[in-house]
Design an enzyme around this catalytic site. Structure first.
Site, PDB file in Angstrom:
ATOM      1  N   HIS A 176      53.587  72.759 -42.324  1.00  0.00           N
ATOM      2  CA  HIS A 176      54.662  73.495 -42.989  1.00  0.00           C
ATOM      3  C   HIS A 176      54.303  73.849 -44.430  1.00  0.00           C
ATOM      4  CE1 HIS A 176      57.784  72.776 -39.808  1.00  0.00           C
ATOM      5  NE2 HIS A 176      56.831  71.946 -39.447  1.00  0.00           N
TER       6      HIS A 176
ATOM      7  N   SER B 190      47.323  76.569 -36.150  1.00  0.00           N
ATOM      8  CA  SER B 190      45.991  76.604 -35.542  1.00  0.00           C
ATOM      9  C   SER B 190      45.791  77.914 -34.777  1.00  0.00           C
ATOM     10  CB  SER B 190      45.795  75.418 -34.600  1.00  0.00           C
ATOM     11  OG  SER B 190      45.742  74.222 -35.355  1.00  0.00           O
TER      12      SER B 190
ATOM     13  N   ASP C 190      61.962  75.939 -46.125  1.00  0.00           N
ATOM     14  CA  ASP C 190      61.391  75.662 -44.805  1.00  0.00           C
ATOM     15  C   ASP C 190      62.511  75.470 -43.768  1.00  0.00           C
ATOM     16  OD1 ASP C 190      58.786  74.621 -43.321  1.00  0.00           O
ATOM     17  OD2 ASP C 190      60.449  73.318 -42.722  1.00  0.00           O
TER      18      ASP C 190
HETATM   19  N1  UDP Z   1      43.995  70.950 -40.002  1.00  0.00           N
HETATM   20  C1  UDP Z   1      42.814  70.836 -40.700  1.00  0.00           C
HETATM   21  N2  UDP Z   1      41.870  69.952 -40.246  1.00  0.00           N
HETATM   22  C2  UDP Z   1      42.034  69.197 -39.147  1.00  0.00           C
HETATM   23  C3  UDP Z   1      43.243  69.332 -38.420  1.00  0.00           C
HETATM   24  C4  UDP Z   1      44.198  70.224 -38.865  1.00  0.00           C
HETATM   25  O1  UDP Z   1      42.594  71.508 -41.704  1.00  0.00           O
HETATM   26  O2  UDP Z   1      41.130  68.435 -38.804  1.00  0.00           O
HETATM   27  C5  UDP Z   1      45.018  71.894 -40.473  1.00  0.00           C
HETATM   28  C6  UDP Z   1      44.958  73.178 -39.679  1.00  0.00           C
HETATM   29  O3  UDP Z   1      44.031  74.065 -40.251  1.00  0.00           O
HETATM   30  C7  UDP Z   1      46.392  73.674 -39.733  1.00  0.00           C
HETATM   31  C8  UDP Z   1      47.201  72.405 -39.854  1.00  0.00           C
HETATM   32  O4  UDP Z   1      46.317  71.386 -40.278  1.00  0.00           O
HETATM   33  O5  UDP Z   1      46.596  74.486 -40.861  1.00  0.00           O
HETATM   34  C9  UDP Z   1      47.817  72.003 -38.539  1.00  0.00           C
HETATM   35  O6  UDP Z   1      48.897  72.818 -38.253  1.00  0.00           O
HETATM   36  P1  UDP Z   1      49.296  73.186 -36.767  1.00  0.00           P
HETATM   37  O7  UDP Z   1      50.537  74.008 -36.844  1.00  0.00           O
HETATM   38  O8  UDP Z   1      48.156  73.772 -36.053  1.00  0.00           O
HETATM   39  O9  UDP Z   1      49.564  71.811 -36.068  1.00  0.00           O
HETATM   40  P2  UDP Z   1      50.470  70.525 -36.452  1.00  0.00           P
HETATM   41  O10 UDP Z   1      49.616  69.666 -37.290  1.00  0.00           O
HETATM   42  O11 UDP Z   1      51.685  71.040 -37.179  1.00  0.00           O
HETATM   43  O12 UDP Z   1      50.758  69.943 -35.118  1.00  0.00           O
HETATM   44  N1  UDP Z   2      59.736  67.054 -33.230  1.00  0.00           N
HETATM   45  C1  UDP Z   2      60.725  66.578 -32.439  1.00  0.00           C
HETATM   46  N2  UDP Z   2      61.720  67.426 -32.072  1.00  0.00           N
HETATM   47  C2  UDP Z   2      61.732  68.700 -32.479  1.00  0.00           C
HETATM   48  C3  UDP Z   2      60.701  69.200 -33.279  1.00  0.00           C
HETATM   49  C4  UDP Z   2      59.722  68.338 -33.631  1.00  0.00           C
HETATM   50  O1  UDP Z   2      60.746  65.409 -32.066  1.00  0.00           O
HETATM   51  O2  UDP Z   2      62.670  69.396 -32.121  1.00  0.00           O
HETATM   52  C5  UDP Z   2      58.683  66.155 -33.601  1.00  0.00           C
HETATM   53  C6  UDP Z   2      57.446  66.590 -32.906  1.00  0.00           C
HETATM   54  O3  UDP Z   2      57.298  65.876 -31.725  1.00  0.00           O
HETATM   55  C7  UDP Z   2      56.391  66.273 -33.929  1.00  0.00           C
HETATM   56  C8  UDP Z   2      57.080  66.297 -35.248  1.00  0.00           C
HETATM   57  O4  UDP Z   2      58.452  66.263 -34.978  1.00  0.00           O
HETATM   58  O5  UDP Z   2      55.860  64.991 -33.715  1.00  0.00           O
HETATM   59  C9  UDP Z   2      56.686  67.472 -36.077  1.00  0.00           C
HETATM   60  O6  UDP Z   2      57.443  68.583 -35.761  1.00  0.00           O
HETATM   61  P1  UDP Z   2      56.890  70.024 -35.939  1.00  0.00           P
HETATM   62  O7  UDP Z   2      57.883  70.985 -35.442  1.00  0.00           O
HETATM   63  O8  UDP Z   2      56.408  70.149 -37.314  1.00  0.00           O
HETATM   64  O9  UDP Z   2      55.739  70.019 -34.862  1.00  0.00           O
HETATM   65  P2  UDP Z   2      54.305  70.571 -35.018  1.00  0.00           P
HETATM   66  O10 UDP Z   2      54.370  72.025 -34.671  1.00  0.00           O
HETATM   67  O11 UDP Z   2      53.929  70.344 -36.465  1.00  0.00           O
HETATM   68  O12 UDP Z   2      53.528  69.762 -34.063  1.00  0.00           O
END
Ligand code: UDP
Ligand code: UDP
Length: 443
Positions: free
Chosen positions: A18, A346, A114
């Site tokens: 985020h 990603s 956000d």
């Molecule tokens: N990221 C990174 N290195 C890693 C893993 C993740 O820089 O080894 C960054 C990736 O580039 C992205 C963010 O962390 O900008 C992950 O966001 P994404 O929405 O893909 O997944 P989330 O972590 O929210 O599940």
């Molecule tokens: N999460 C959840 N319920 C939701 C949205 C998110 O339990 O409705 C949890 C999700 O499982 C994750 C964390 O909150 O472990 C981060 O949420 P986000 O939406 O940022 O997920 P991301 O895309 O970063 O994986």
């Protein structure tokens, strides 16, 4: 005549997926749309510019918001994440208004919060600041969230039909969030508050998701539930990324030595974790694919690698602990594909670098993202059945197969349309510019 700069305040939720797009928005507003930006950020101590904020233009004002409970700031597990969300809420309720009153001499023209910090919307209303939400995942997921915000029942049947633009939006029920996001009170809470905002900014672009965007923007259903106007302004993706320390240098040096387009990056975001069985099947799958790989695993996951895996893949594969500079790796000429959990950042980063995806979604919005990028947009192939043969087949298919060729061509096209949308005259550029024009008129 000297043009006044609109003053925009940004509030990201303190989670990697985020903060990153909000930082990119800050850069864009300052460098391309001539705004003054104040960047609020949650912090443990009085650290005004922590590491990840270093890349902001120096003209950005950074304002710290003290977190109530920081123990969960870097957590991976969901119960702790919920506690983290509570802490964020407490901080917003307690500190946002005094912080704004203390530091802002004049009323800013817009406040962009956000999607998980919608408590800020009330504060903005009290201070007469026009407020907007940044929705950090796809337009499709927004349409789903808005449609189901009032419903507690999990839909039955194989497909689900959402109100569409030219045609209905079809979603597989199997792709709905495992825990069914909308059962989650905190998610429902934030989605329910969206009508309070003057608009929703989206990290997507017109050419990528024309149908979901048209649906939300034009279908009367979304108007009737008071959905504010939407502004697709993405992709909000880092353009550069520093390589920090000798560990990351070592990774980049290894990539330098691999043939062009030969390496599969394997990474599951900042929160993703695999169980022992998944680690083992993935490892066997990568071996079966006979492709080079760079796998970002967590230290505790490495114990589940099959015996002898490291020896057998020495030279062709690298397992690294927990973190790589992902955008840097995706932009490297040796990277040929990205096996990803399909977190929206990603997906955007891969597309912007013209790298095809191998989709292995884990939770939340990721299943819907995966199906959309594989079946609608055509930049990915999906691992459909869990198991080593399927993983090996799909990885190899993307890297060497006929279907892989199509996916590679398509992702190059989408990359071009992403770049075009961000340049002057492009859809995302002009959308953000017209919003800033509205803001300028209020000065
Ligand atoms: N990221 C990174 N290195 C890693 C893993 C993740 O820089 O080894 C960054 C990736 O580039 C992205 C963010 O962390 O900008 C992950 O966001 P994404 O929405 O893909 O997944 P989330 O972590 O929210 O599940
Ligand atoms: N999460 C959840 N319920 C939701 C949205 C998110 O339990 O409705 C949890 C999700 O499982 C994750 C964390 O909150 O472990 C981060 O949420 P986000 O939406 O940022 O997920 P991301 O895309 O970063 O994986």
């Amino acid at each position: 005549m000297v043009m006044m700069k609109p003053h925009i305040v940004l509030l990201p939720c303190p989670a990697m997926g985020h903060v990153t797009p909000m930082l990119q928005l800050a850069n864009r507003l300052v460098l391309m749309h001539h705004c003054h930006v104040t960047f609020l950020h949650f912090t443990a101590e009085d650290d005004h510019r922590p590491h990840h904020l270093m890349n902001l233009p120096s003209s950005v004002t950074v304002l710290p918001l003290p977190l109530v409970d920081i123990s969960a700031l870097t957590t991976c597990d969901t119960p702790l994440f919920s506690r983290h969300c509570i802490s964020v809420r407490e901080t917003l309720l307690r500190s946002l208004k005094p912080t704004l009153l203390q530091h802002l001499q004049q009323t800013p023209q817009a406040f962009i919060t956000d999607m998980f910090c919608t408590q800020a919307l009330e504060t903005c209303a009290q201070l007469a600041i026009p407020s907007y939400i940044l929705f950090t995942t796809s337009a499709l997921f927004l349409s789903f969230s808005l449609f189901f915000r009032d419903s507690a029942d999990k839909p039955s049947g194989e497909f689900l039909q959402l109100p569409g633009g030219c045609k209905p939006l079809i979603i597989r029920t199997a792709d709905l969030p495992l825990k069914y996001n909308l059962d989650d009170e905190w998610y429902r809470y934030h989605i329910n508050r969206m009508p309070k905002a003057s608009g929703i900014l989206l990290n997507t672009f017109e050419e990528l998701e024309p149908e979901p965007l048209r649906a939300i923007g034009e279908n009367s259903f979304y108007k009737e539930i008071d959905t504010p106007p939407i502004f697709p302004i993405g992709p909000l993706v880092k353009e550069t990324e520093p390589v920090c320390g000798s560990r990351e240098e070592c990774i980049m040096n290894w990539l330098d030595k691999q043939p062009s387009g030969s390496v599969v990056l394997v990474a599951f975001g900042s929160l993703g974790r695999l169980c022992a069985e998944q680690i083992s099947e993935l490892a066997w799958g990568l071996e079966l694919s006979q492709q080079r790989f760079l796998w970002v695993a967590r230290a505790e996951e490495e114990k589940d690698l099959p015996e002898g895996f490291a020896e057998r893949t020495r030279g062709t594969g690298m397992v690294v602990d927990s973190w790589v500079p992902q955008v840097r790796v995706l932009g490297h000429v040796s990277t040929g594909a990205f096996l990803s959990h399909c977190g929206w950042n990603s997906v955007m980063e891969s597309v912007c670098n013209g790298v095809p995806l191998i989709a292995w979604p884990l939770h939340a919005d990721q299943m819907m993202n995966a199906t959309m990028i594989a079946e609608e947009i055509g930049v990915a192939m999906k691992v459909k059945v869990f198991g080593r043969e399927e993983i090996g087949r799909v990885v190899r298919g993307v890297m060497e197969g006929e279907e892989g060729k199509t996916v590679k061509e398509r992702v190059k096209e989408v990359k071009e349309s992403a770049l075009k949308s961000l340049a002057k005259g492009g859809s995302s550029y002009e959308t953000l510019d017209s919003l800033m024009l509205q803001c300028r008129k209020q000065i």
